[in-house]
Design a protein around this motif. Sequence first.
Motif, PDB file in Angstrom:
ATOM      1  N   HIS A  66      -9.739  -1.522  -8.908  1.00 14.73           N
ATOM      2  CA  HIS A  66      -9.099  -0.271  -9.460  1.00 14.73           C
ATOM      3  C   HIS A  66      -8.353   0.391  -8.263  1.00 14.73           C
ATOM      4  O   HIS A  66      -8.699   0.613  -7.175  1.00 14.73           O
ATOM      5  N   PHE A  67      -6.884   0.311  -8.502  1.00 11.04           N
ATOM      6  CA  PHE A  67      -5.945   0.970  -7.778  1.00 11.04           C
ATOM      7  C   PHE A  67      -5.754   2.585  -8.353  1.00 11.04           C
ATOM      8  O   PHE A  67      -5.641   2.889  -9.369  1.00 11.04           O
ATOM      9  N   THR A  68      -6.244   3.621  -7.461  1.00  6.91           N
ATOM     10  CA  THR A  68      -6.320   5.092  -7.729  1.00  6.91           C
ATOM     11  C   THR A  68      -5.682   5.626  -6.655  1.00  6.91           C
ATOM     12  O   THR A  68      -5.260   5.306  -5.388  1.00  6.91           O
ATOM     13  N   SER A  69      -5.291   6.900  -7.052  1.00  9.18           N
ATOM     14  CA  SER A  69      -4.799   7.775  -5.903  1.00  9.18           C
ATOM     15  C   SER A  69      -4.850   9.556  -6.561  1.00  9.18           C
ATOM     16  O   SER A  69      -5.219   9.597  -7.593  1.00  9.18           O
ATOM     17  N   PRO A  70      -4.634  10.369  -5.509  1.00  4.87           N
ATOM     18  CA  PRO A  70      -4.452  10.220  -4.046  1.00  4.87           C
ATOM     19  C   PRO A  70      -5.830   9.597  -3.363  1.00  4.87           C
ATOM     20  O   PRO A  70      -6.903   9.673  -4.248  1.00  4.87           O
ATOM     21  N   HIS A  71      -6.060   9.957  -2.051  1.00  6.76           N
ATOM     22  CA  HIS A  71      -7.341   9.997  -1.523  1.00  6.76           C
ATOM     23  C   HIS A  71      -7.571  10.954  -0.605  1.00  6.76           C
ATOM     24  O   HIS A  71      -6.677  12.114  -0.362  1.00  6.76           O
ATOM     25  N   LEU A  72      -8.913  11.314  -0.541  1.00  8.62           N
ATOM     26  CA  LEU A  72      -9.447  12.543   0.327  1.00  8.62           C
ATOM     27  C   LEU A  72      -9.343  12.347   1.576  1.00  8.62           C
ATOM     28  O   LEU A  72      -9.001  13.209   2.348  1.00  8.62           O
ATOM     29  N   THR A  74      -9.372   8.622   3.641  1.00  8.64           N
ATOM     30  CA  THR A  74      -8.888   7.587   4.136  1.00  8.64           C
ATOM     31  C   THR A  74      -8.214   6.684   3.112  1.00  8.64           C
ATOM     32  O   THR A  74      -8.760   6.836   1.903  1.00  8.64           O
ATOM     33  N   ILE A  75      -7.098   5.942   3.531  1.00 15.16           N
ATOM     34  CA  ILE A  75      -6.325   5.393   2.391  1.00 15.16           C
ATOM     35  C   ILE A  75      -6.806   4.209   1.578  1.00 15.16           C
ATOM     36  O   ILE A  75      -6.617   4.007   0.373  1.00 15.16           O
ATOM     37  N   ASN A  76      -7.944   3.621   2.092  1.00 11.30           N
ATOM     38  CA  ASN A  76      -8.708   2.580   1.572  1.00 11.30           C
ATOM     39  C   ASN A  76      -9.490   3.228   0.266  1.00 11.30           C
ATOM     40  O   ASN A  76      -9.969   2.141  -0.287  1.00 11.30           O
ATOM     41  N   GLU A  77      -9.489   4.443   0.074  1.00 12.22           N
ATOM     42  CA  GLU A  77     -10.540   4.967  -1.076  1.00 12.22           C
ATOM     43  C   GLU A  77      -9.471   4.726  -2.347  1.00 12.22           C
ATOM     44  O   GLU A  77      -9.978   4.421  -3.287  1.00 12.22           O
ATOM     45  N   ARG A  78      -8.163   4.313  -2.052  1.00  8.91           N
ATOM     46  CA  ARG A  78      -7.381   3.966  -3.380  1.00  8.91           C
ATOM     47  C   ARG A  78      -7.675   2.609  -3.743  1.00  8.91           C
ATOM     48  O   ARG A  78      -7.041   2.081  -4.887  1.00  8.91           O
ATOM     49  N   PHE A  79      -8.533   1.575  -3.069  1.00  3.96           N
ATOM     50  CA  PHE A  79      -8.351   0.363  -3.298  1.00  3.96           C
ATOM     51  C   PHE A  79      -9.854   0.145  -3.499  1.00  3.96           C
ATOM     52  O   PHE A  79     -10.663  -0.328  -2.707  1.00  3.96           O
ATOM     53  N   TYR A  80     -10.394  -0.127  -4.856  1.00  4.53           N
ATOM     54  CA  TYR A  80     -11.787  -0.268  -4.983  1.00  4.53           C
ATOM     55  C   TYR A  80     -11.983  -1.676  -5.759  1.00  4.53           C
ATOM     56  O   TYR A  80     -11.561  -1.782  -6.809  1.00  4.53           O
ATOM     57  N   LEU A  81     -12.759  -2.462  -5.000  1.00  3.60           N
ATOM     58  CA  LEU A  81     -12.810  -3.990  -5.368  1.00  3.60           C
ATOM     59  C   LEU A  81     -14.339  -4.325  -5.682  1.00  3.60           C
ATOM     60  O   LEU A  81     -15.091  -4.285  -4.705  1.00  3.60           O
ATOM     61  N   ASN A  82     -14.535  -4.310  -6.913  1.00  3.04           N
ATOM     62  CA  ASN A  82     -16.090  -4.798  -7.389  1.00  3.04           C
ATOM     63  C   ASN A  82     -17.255  -3.750  -6.734  1.00  3.04           C
ATOM     64  O   ASN A  82     -18.182  -4.198  -6.137  1.00  3.04           O
ATOM     65  N   GLY A  83     -16.921  -2.712  -6.810  1.00  2.80           N
ATOM     66  CA  GLY A  83     -17.761  -1.720  -6.763  1.00  2.80           C
ATOM     67  C   GLY A  83     -17.592  -0.975  -5.355  1.00  2.80           C
ATOM     68  O   GLY A  83     -18.538   0.044  -4.900  1.00  2.80           O
ATOM     69  N   VAL A  84     -17.162  -1.464  -4.422  1.00  7.26           N
ATOM     70  CA  VAL A  84     -17.044  -0.671  -3.247  1.00  7.26           C
ATOM     71  C   VAL A  84     -15.315  -0.607  -2.689  1.00  7.26           C
ATOM     72  O   VAL A  84     -14.331  -1.336  -3.079  1.00  7.26           O
ATOM     73  N   ASN A  85     -14.939   0.344  -1.942  1.00  7.95           N
ATOM     74  CA  ASN A  85     -13.487   0.478  -1.131  1.00  7.95           C
ATOM     75  C   ASN A  85     -13.304  -0.689  -0.236  1.00  7.95           C
ATOM     76  O   ASN A  85     -14.233  -1.174   0.604  1.00  7.95           O
ATOM     77  N   ILE A  86     -12.142  -1.298  -0.199  1.00  7.50           N
ATOM     78  CA  ILE A  86     -11.685  -2.317   0.500  1.00  7.50           C
ATOM     79  C   ILE A  86     -11.792  -1.787   2.026  1.00  7.50           C
ATOM     80  O   ILE A  86     -11.369  -0.575   2.136  1.00  7.50           O
ATOM     81  N   GLN A  87     -12.244  -2.642   2.942  1.00  8.09           N
ATOM     82  CA  GLN A  87     -12.207  -2.320   4.472  1.00  8.09           C
ATOM     83  C   GLN A  87     -10.862  -1.978   4.885  1.00  8.09           C
ATOM     84  O   GLN A  87      -9.837  -2.790   4.308  1.00  8.09           O
ATOM     85  N   MET A  88     -10.668  -0.842   5.647  1.00  3.77           N
ATOM     86  CA  MET A  88      -9.421  -0.693   6.418  1.00  3.77           C
ATOM     87  C   MET A  88      -8.910  -1.989   7.173  1.00  3.77           C
ATOM     88  O   MET A  88      -7.798  -2.298   7.187  1.00  3.77           O
ATOM     89  N   SER A  89      -9.749  -2.647   7.789  1.00  6.65           N
ATOM     90  CA  SER A  89      -9.154  -4.051   8.370  1.00  6.65           C
ATOM     91  C   SER A  89      -8.570  -4.813   7.364  1.00  6.65           C
ATOM     92  O   SER A  89      -7.566  -5.580   7.886  1.00  6.65           O
ATOM     93  N   VAL A  90      -8.921  -5.187   6.126  1.00  8.81           N
ATOM     94  CA  VAL A  90      -8.287  -5.775   5.206  1.00  8.81           C
ATOM     95  C   VAL A  90      -7.361  -5.266   4.723  1.00  8.81           C
ATOM     96  O   VAL A  90      -6.086  -6.135   4.746  1.00  8.81           O
ATOM     97  N   LEU A  91      -6.931  -4.177   4.337  1.00 10.12           N
ATOM     98  CA  LEU A  91      -5.555  -3.385   4.429  1.00 10.12           C
ATOM     99  C   LEU A  91      -4.537  -3.698   5.409  1.00 10.12           C
ATOM    100  O   LEU A  91      -3.383  -4.026   5.248  1.00 10.12           O
ATOM    101  N   GLU A  92      -5.112  -3.550   6.555  1.00  7.73           N
ATOM    102  CA  GLU A  92      -4.364  -3.756   7.759  1.00  7.73           C
ATOM    103  C   GLU A  92      -3.904  -5.302   7.797  1.00  7.73           C
ATOM    104  O   GLU A  92      -2.549  -5.232   8.200  1.00  7.73           O
TER     105      GLU A  92
END
Length: 365
Positions: A66-72, A74-92
Amino acid sequence: MHLTEFLAKKGAEYAPFDPSRAVRIFERFKEDFLPIFSPKVIHIVGTNGKGSTGRMIARGLKNVMHFTSPHLFTINERFYLNGVNIQMSVLEDTHQVLIQKPYMQEASYFEYLTFLCLFLSKECEYLVLEAGLGGEFDSTNVLKDKISVFTQIGLDHCEILGESLEQIATTKLNSMGKVAFLGIQRYTQILPIAQNIAKSKGSTLYTLSHTLLPPFAMPEFLLENLTLASKVLDFLGAGYELGEIAKIDLQGRMQKYSPHITLDVGHNPDGARAVAREFEGKKITLVYNAYKQKDIFEVLSILSPIIKEVQIIAVEDERIVQREELEKILKNLDIKYSNFEAIKENEETLVFGSFSVVREFLERV
């Protein structure tokens, strides 16, 4: 350059508008990174309710982004994969792959995040993809094979999308895919526009007019979004429990922070109407501020019957309305106001406004 630094250099999230930029980048991006793109795409477009509707749909599916916006925060709040936000290290790590291609430098802030999402979701079964401000020209609309889901459409971001409801609705509804769902609408003009666009595109359009019975007590607007989400999930043949998908884990959607404190990121007249209905017959303290381009007078006029006092929360953001202008509006509406300093214990309080207002409150409290 790290992702956060890269995005900071992009400036405003919604850059000067160029309807061809995302399409142009996507063609090269697809060749380099998406030789195969397997997810079934559910594209969420609208003015109010996109985040909660998208999250409810995502909670009813498996192997889903689930890709959503904006965030409160941290940026990883926008990337929700199978029930959890993706870790910042994965985004990086993903950013460091994409940025090797010079054409990715052209992308705006929001466009770049859209492409990050497409890369990260390429092996998912489903992608719930939430548009930014628009529809037809939004970067999320580069994907044409999709199910379109239209939440409530109203007046907001008029400085970008158009001055009339008809203009805004047409821009959003022109993103329609071959199958589309139109949620319950406040304005009667929306349905005929949607029907005409569906006819011109040869799309199958499903429309909603009544809500489901709620699984538990919930705000009316969230029940409308739940009804829309359930119709999409039924179409997809998903097995889900209504009560479970209704328990959304997004902050700031009529969220009960405590028994006496409610947080809501609504920031336009329709959002204010929805909130006013929920507090009808009560008098509350409103912790508030707003961006200067918003219809602040209209929002506060709608909320005035439920307001005991407005507490102005200072927000460091160049887009925030000048304090003098906000005070002038409050005086014209004869609404008592003061500075926000601390929550008064056991007093019914609503924190209402943009994401930046809710974020400022949470950081302080």
